[in-house]
Enzyme design. Sequence first.
Site, short mmCIF file in Angstrom:
data_model
loop_
_atom_site.label_atom_id
_atom_site.label_comp_id
_atom_site.label_asym_id
_atom_site.label_seq_id
_atom_site.Cartn_x
_atom_site.Cartn_y
_atom_site.Cartn_z
CG ASP A 204 -0.05 -0.15 2.49
OD1 ASP A 204 0.90 -0.77 2.92
OD2 ASP A 204 -0.59 0.53 3.50
CG ASP B 115 6.83 4.44 2.09
OD1 ASP B 115 6.80 3.39 2.46
OD2 ASP B 115 6.16 5.24 2.49
CD GLU C 89 4.41 1.45 6.82
OE1 GLU C 89 5.19 1.47 8.25
OE2 GLU C 89 4.00 2.29 5.77
#
Lengths: 503, 503
Positions: A126, A159, A193
């Site tokens: 995610d 990320d 997350e």
Amino acid sequence: MFLRGLTSIVAPIQRRSIMSSQIPTKFDQLFKKVDELKPDFIDVVAQAVAIPAVSSDESLRPQVVKKAHFIVGQLESLGFTDIQLKPLGIQPPPVTNPNLELPPVVLSRYGSDPNKKTVLVYGHYDVQPAFKEDGWDTEPFTLVVDEEKGQLKGRGATDDTGPLTGWLHVVRAHREAGIEFPVNLITCFEGMEESGSLGLEELIAKEANDYFKDVDAVCISDNYWLGTRKPVLTYGLRGCNYYQTIVEGPKADLHSGVFGGIVAEPMIDLAKIMSTLVDSDGKIQIKGIDEMVAPVTPEEHKLYEEIDFSVDELNKASGSNTALYTKKEDILMHRWRYPSLSLHGIEGAFSAQGAKTVIPAKVMGKFSIRTVPDMDSEKLTKLVTEHCDKEFAKLNSPNRCKTELIHDGAYWVSDPHNAQFSAASKATELVYGVKPDLTREGGSIPITVTFQDQLKTSVLLLPMGRGDDGAHSINEKLDISNFINGIKLMGAYLHYYAESKEN
Amino acid sequence: MFLRGLTSIVAPIQRRSIMSSQIPTKFDQLFKKVDELKPDFIDVVAQAVAIPAVSSDESLRPQVVKKAHFIVGQLESLGFTDIQLKPLGIQPPPVTNPNLELPPVVLSRYGSDPNKKTVLVYGHYDVQPAFKEDGWDTEPFTLVVDEEKGQLKGRGATDDTGPLTGWLHVVRAHREAGIEFPVNLITCFEGMEESGSLGLEELIAKEANDYFKDVDAVCISDNYWLGTRKPVLTYGLRGCNYYQTIVEGPKADLHSGVFGGIVAEPMIDLAKIMSTLVDSDGKIQIKGIDEMVAPVTPEEHKLYEEIDFSVDELNKASGSNTALYTKKEDILMHRWRYPSLSLHGIEGAFSAQGAKTVIPAKVMGKFSIRTVPDMDSEKLTKLVTEHCDKEFAKLNSPNRCKTELIHDGAYWVSDPHNAQFSAASKATELVYGVKPDLTREGGSIPITVTFQDQLKTSVLLLPMGRGDDGAHSINEKLDISNFINGIKLMGAYLHYYAESKEN
């Protein structure tokens, strides 16, 4: 500085010129394959980035699930086995849709040789929200390959979509180069997350003696280099105790014209209390906290002296000259190994633009303390609430005041010289030609402690990207050299760890 | 207490028994007509309330304009002349629609006899937002006539649709009773009062020597009785100087894990500064302010002693036991004639539910000071900014800090014994059988000062509703007795004022 321009094409030549004779043939073959497959690897990242898997946006939940299935497709094509999409149940409130399913955790195995060590790799698929209007130069969910800057730009590049796919690329490079995979790999890829890893802790606890029962080591690639030049391994994280002090008086918000000067205002009491928590120089004013902090040993101090960092980098990162310390060691220690107290804001008070003449009836001051060894969370909470109660009592206010813990996450410190860290250090030297800096992080990754405690294993934080990647910001990027060298590093680490005698 | 149950039907009988011989025949006729027309008057209020004229909601702007036209229709049917819908131009930012027209001001005349005095009556036809979900017992834009409680319930009933229509009802009663109207009436009804009266000040200045040039007195019916039992006339208002202290450091919001403890946090500096402004007992800590406040004379003190009020009423109004004073005089003086400082909130900090680990980069602390005679606004601002600058300097912070005035509105005090007030006092005795309390208000009605200064006239605040009407709250109501007696009071006041020798 010499590493800054290092690209995946130039790197092997430079490396060879430095230490060609030391490179074993298998790494030569593996790294060559990684370089060869670079366009394919970038293409996989591009396909993954194109799925707007924003976990905090309920309306995009189907996209998060779609990305999980995309990863499953990749795993299948690479020969992973026992692939499972583990459901985590319904998302707890607050949610708009009370039946909203949490995105699944992607578990899978690559190899199950009882003679090999088993490494669990964690990543998350995610991402943070992103809109072009936020100030992005390009569409955030379209990966832009900027050959000139040597960067991959897009939401999730660093990320954590780029690093997550890194583990798959390592497997593919081994397969196509015909090199035996050195360990049994287990993937644990989550999709929440960026929204508090809801449900993951329970899953880890549940699978500790099941899917994860043979795990020897856990590797998390979800943080960043300290700066932009030198690779790092991360062995510590601060914890976080988040508090709110609630002051309430009137039954409802009042008009300051009618009630100003004749009722005790909760905001006035709260401002007084919040002003006593910490000083402008960063010194926490709550008694008893300093005494809980583990003293700095000369050996530990030496670690900070060796790290490549300066106050200029801090000022550049904050975009201001507001650093509280100028010496490198002071900055690093106050970021990593000393507690800090931040005031985040106030709920219930006027917070918009302009002017509103309200006396808020109930205000909640939010603040948190970053925790470090050997602070005890419960004792800390006792000190905090006692301090606030005492300060409130001094005010002789007819209002009511209460301070409470909203959540706490434990700090984490590992032995930076154990088998995993040694293997990752050796791998860094091989790939980057330099010993990594041993760093901690000021922030928390709560799942680190969960893995360590539940699986009784060592955890390594092995970052792929740089400190300036803009992980939660606009124009998020991952340098292509970091991506390609990061894949090589992941591979070399697994080999060195497989060869090490201890776990 | 005896007034509580007084309805429009019972009132004339009681009044007669007290002082029947003093009531002139014209008032007898007029009041009888008002009683007769009660169902019609309520019907007009119901029609007006049904138009959701919420001035703060851009999407409802057409409804605000529709309500202006509804009033125009009423004025036309009553024989008002020179009716004008004065445009105020485009609404200044912040607005979503950059071409949004401000609602018009409704000007009109009733009578233009050079031998009569001219009274300007002000009211506003816009209302506060209201949704049933806020907690209303009934639909807010459907007027409910609760005969049992003797109340009209609906948004605008008391603020200010009921009182505004009151002036029209006075005219109608005169017409239908065949009584000559005692003065020339000018209406000034605006549609932006709940949103800062944008554009009105300029209009008043512009019309001062034009439409308003013959005005002898201004009467505003847009405030409330102090309590629920005794009618009042209002002769004073506090002013309001609204400030913000801006502290900024980092270029953008920072993560408290990464930056906590190593950068100077603007919120910490701001909390320190805000905590020095005022104490929990309400005492302003900025030096020099007390010295500007006019001393209390024995005569003034006596005024407070005579007023019907108690700390219980304050506690009931605030829904708590958080009053800073217990003596009636102390409460009234601190509400009306002493300055107060309220902390409203912080813009730029975290203000939502839950926990966010942010270090806000730029925070704006909002506070305001209610001003009273003889405080000078400019001098006050100088004291405030100097205080904040001094407190910030003490912190030795590398952040930047600035304090600025967002807006100021002057205080207002009138002579409560001039011709208008005497007329209104006499009218109150006639209608309610009791001398009104002479009150001030803690809040501001900036337009009061504008009328006084621009038209060089006396201004009277003549409230219709009670202190518990819930003007900006849910279940807003106007007692039917206040509505009917208020209309009679408006009429009697105009007659007595017309008869008075001075202006």
